[in-house]
Design an enzyme around this catalytic site. Structure first.
Site, PDB file in Angstrom:
ATOM      1  N   SER A 555      -7.796   3.385   4.156  1.00 42.20           N
ATOM      2  CA  SER A 555      -7.485   2.088   4.751  1.00 42.20           C
ATOM      3  C   SER A 555      -6.101   1.653   4.315  1.00 42.20           C
ATOM      4  O   SER A 555      -5.612   2.067   3.256  1.00 42.20           O
ATOM      5  CB  SER A 555      -8.520   1.043   4.299  1.00 42.20           C
ATOM      6  N   TYR A 568     -13.930  -3.600  -1.943  1.00 39.89           N
ATOM      7  CA  TYR A 568     -13.577  -2.697  -0.837  1.00 39.89           C
ATOM      8  C   TYR A 568     -12.213  -2.062  -1.072  1.00 39.89           C
ATOM      9  O   TYR A 568     -12.053  -0.834  -0.971  1.00 39.89           O
ATOM     10  CB  TYR A 568     -13.581  -3.483   0.476  1.00 39.89           C
TER      11      TYR A 568
END
Length: 678
Positions: A555, A568
């Site tokens: 990401s 996350y």
């Protein structure tokens, strides 16, 4: 409007081809003769519709038929130059075609056109080939069928075989068909129903005779230690051996595999005569063109350990290759095509089963089906007499036939990921599903792994049949579940080449709101999960000796610091560094490891749909339905990132165009300056 003769032919072909006891996949051909009006002269002209080159009787459609003028086809007898120039006749068939379109005529066209019958079937039933390959097949033919079926000695398919069968029918008015030595059967009739009835009568009569007269144990007695292993044990052993077996089958070129542990195969491998019979090879041309002239047999008992088999394999492979090269050199002439490869296409492991190989899963599966046909043929022939396939020189003439080579050269260029096998985690929706769909579209076989097995199977069925995609269960946070998923992939496709670590979830919380359980859950699924998948997949990739690709869907958050995202983003940073560490460690094995850094992908995302989207929208103070637009507007290119954009990047990383690239992270974020790699 379709000619009724053609409709009846298609229906008969589909019925015959739908039952494997009648013929093997893509084997045999059928024909019908009738009249149509010649649009040039206005006169009626006799035509023959016959299954063209390639295709399958069970799924035959009108477009798969070649249409020829019977008068011109039979006139070729006047210019036939003899068996030494047989190949020229296939090109001559083009001058007998009627109209435009249709399939290319096959080598068996003469068999149909020269026989004086309105309807002709040529089939490869196991029972019929068993008689055709028995040492005393001619005597058995007379004993079983009387004068209704005539023996035709082996002759390579072609124009002369058509002349032989036509002569036999003319000389035997009571005959309804013939047994083609070493090959199969041909039957005929005045109507479509009569031809089909005669074909089925030959097949059923042969099968009934074999059942009644066969000796009790055609393959000999069971060898101590070669008994079939229990299902769980044999499948575990098959999965453990699969990478090394694929390495054996792929030394010349990469292959996809198929595993079979049917009772037919396992019983054959448990019996005392299996080494002798396997060495004799297959006989029907359709069989050995797909299985090679003989299989590689692991000459160890079922009780042998995995390590013992792995230790024995290199020597067996070396001997197989030497034998195949010697076979080629014994029979090759100056104008023979180059040797196509010396690796086996069928590998038999006593107690475990059979791995078959091909350029794709369907080809590998069909090769295995053909070897099962061959086992059935051997059983029938041995039960009545002795199995006596056509001799090696004849096999070579067909395997390296210039017409067969021309057919191979006409095959379409393979897709970029042909022969590659991918495992994508978290692939039942969103990014993972888009990646699986793109890899499959580019030629790969894909295992769609997901925590929800039903959703995984549904996604797989959307992409293609089981020759293209399978759905499997996978809890990536559990090593046993990961190993089971990889084993299932190996049993489905014979190997593994591409691994995409995509499984994930996200909890959008601030530091103070994030619990220990939240932290552990995020890291178990993505950091630990990616580690477990990569670790167990790497063992397979190393043993296969074919290199491979491991891709992490990380990401932009792995390098970009945003609010309310501690668990996350930290686990994405962990994934990002795993890419660098594994690229450095696995490079010596030809394994590339790379990553993708997407921006937030809202469309189709399971993560966003499960509450993450609502939380992120709340963080940014916008309506949830505007989240995708919001993400787009903060990028340099002002474009929303969708699952297909990520799938495109994965595809490119796995192609030959980037075969020198490893340790790279590719941003797929439409340009987020704060996430630029430094």
């Amino acid at each position: 409007m379709t000619n009724p003769t053609v409709s009846a032919l298609i229906e008969r072909s589909n019925r015959l081809g739908a039952d494997p006891k009648n013929t093997n996949y893509a084997g045999g051909n059928t024909s019908a003769k009738g009249t149509e009006t010649d649009p040039v002269t206005g006169d009626d002209v006799e035509l023959m519709w016959v299954k063209g080159s390639g295709g399958d009787l069970g799924t035959l459609q009108e477009k798969g038929l070649a249409v020829l003028r019977v008068d011109r086809l039979r006139a070729l007898q006047n210019v036939y130059p003899g068996v030494d120039r047989e190949d020229e006749m296939v090109a001559a068939f083009d001058y007998t075609l009627f109209g435009k379109g249709g399939a290319a005529p096959s080598i068996d066209t003469a068999m149909h056109g020269l026989v004086d019958a309105a309807h002709v079937d040529h089939l490869h039933p196991d029972a019929g080939i068993a008689i055709a390959t028995a040492a005393d097949g001619e005597r058995l033919t007379t004993e079983i069928f009387g004068r209704r079926v005539v023996w035709v000695p082996w002759r390579r398919p072609g124009f002369q075989l058509g002349l032989d069968i036509a002569a036999i029918k003319a000389e035997n008015p009571d005959a309804v068909g013939c047994i083609l030595g070493g090959h199969g059967i041909t039957a005929w009739g005045g109507t479509s129903d009569e031809a089909e009835k005669n074909s089925l009568w030959i097949i059923e009569t042969a099968a009934a005779y074999i059942a009644e007269h066969s000796k009790p144990e055609p393959f000999g007695t069971v060898i101590a230690g070669y008994e079939t292993l229990p299902e769980k044990e044999r499948r575990a052993k098959a999965a453990a051996l699969a990478p090394a077996l694929r390495a054996v089958a792929s030394a010349d070129r990469p292959m996809v595999g198929h595993f079979t542990d049917s009772d037919v195969v396992l019983d054959f491998l448990s019996r005392s005569e299996h080494p002798r019979l396997a060495a004799l090879g297959t006989s029907c041309p359709d069989h050995f063109l797909r299985t090679k002239v003989k299989p590689l047999v692991v000459d160890l008992p079922a009780t042998a350990t995995i390590d013992e088999v792995l230790e024995r394999l290199p020597e067996l492979h070396e001997q197989y290759r030497a034998d195949y090269v010697a076979y080629y050199e014994r029979h090759a002439t100056d104008d023979s095509p180059a040797m196509r490869g010396a690796d086996p296409l069928i590998i038999l492991v006593p107690g475990v089963g059979m791995f078959s190989y091909g350029k794709d899963k369907q080809t590998a599966r069909v090769a295995g089906e053909f070897y099962v046909n061959a086992i059935n043929v051997m059983r029938g022939a041995e039960g009545l007499s002795h199995y006596a396939p056509i001799d090696e020189a004849e096999k070579f003439r067909i395997e390296y036939w210039t017409l067969e080579e021309a057919k191979l050269q006409r095959m379409p260029k393979p897709k970029p990921l042909a022969t590659r096998i991918a495992l994508v985690t978290g692939a039942a929706s969103g990014i993972g599903k888009a990646i699986a769909r793109r890899l499959a579209a580019e030629g790969a076989c894909v295992a769609i792994a997901d925590l929800d097995i039903e959703k995984a199977r549904a996604a797989a069925s959307e992409i293609g049949n089981a020759d293209v995609a399978v759905g499997i269960a996978a809890d990536v946070s559990n090593e046993q579940a990961v190993k089971a998923a990889i084993d299932e992939t190996l049993l489905a496709f014979g190997g593994l080449d591409i691994v995409v670590n995509n499984a994930g979830l996200s909890l959008s919380k601030s530091l103070l709101e994030t619990t220990e359980r939240d932290w552990d859950l995020q890291h178990d699924v993505m950091a630990k999960g990616s580690f477990l998948v990569s670790k167990n997949a790497a063992r397979v990739l190393i043993d296969q000796k074919l290199g491979g690709d491991i891709v992490y869907i990380s990401s932009k958050n792995s390098v970009f610091a945003g609010p309310n995202n501690i668990a996350y983003s930290a686990t994405k940073a962990d994934q990002a560094h795993q890419v660098r560490l594994l690229a450095a460690e696995l490079g010596e094995h030809g394994i590339k490891v790379n990553g993708i850094n997407p921006d937030g992908v809202v469309r189709g995302s399971g993560i966003f749909a499960s509450g993450w989207g609502a939380n992120r929208a709340k963080t940014y103070g916008i309506p949830e339905e505007d989240l995708g637009k919001f993400y787009a507007q903060r990028t340099i290119l002002k474009r929303e990132v969708v699952p297909e954009n990520v799938a495109n990047a994965v595809f490119v990383l796995c192609t030959a165009d980037l075969d020198h690239t490893t340790g790279l992270h590719i941003p797929v974020d439409a340009g987020v300056a704060a996430a630029f790699l430094r």
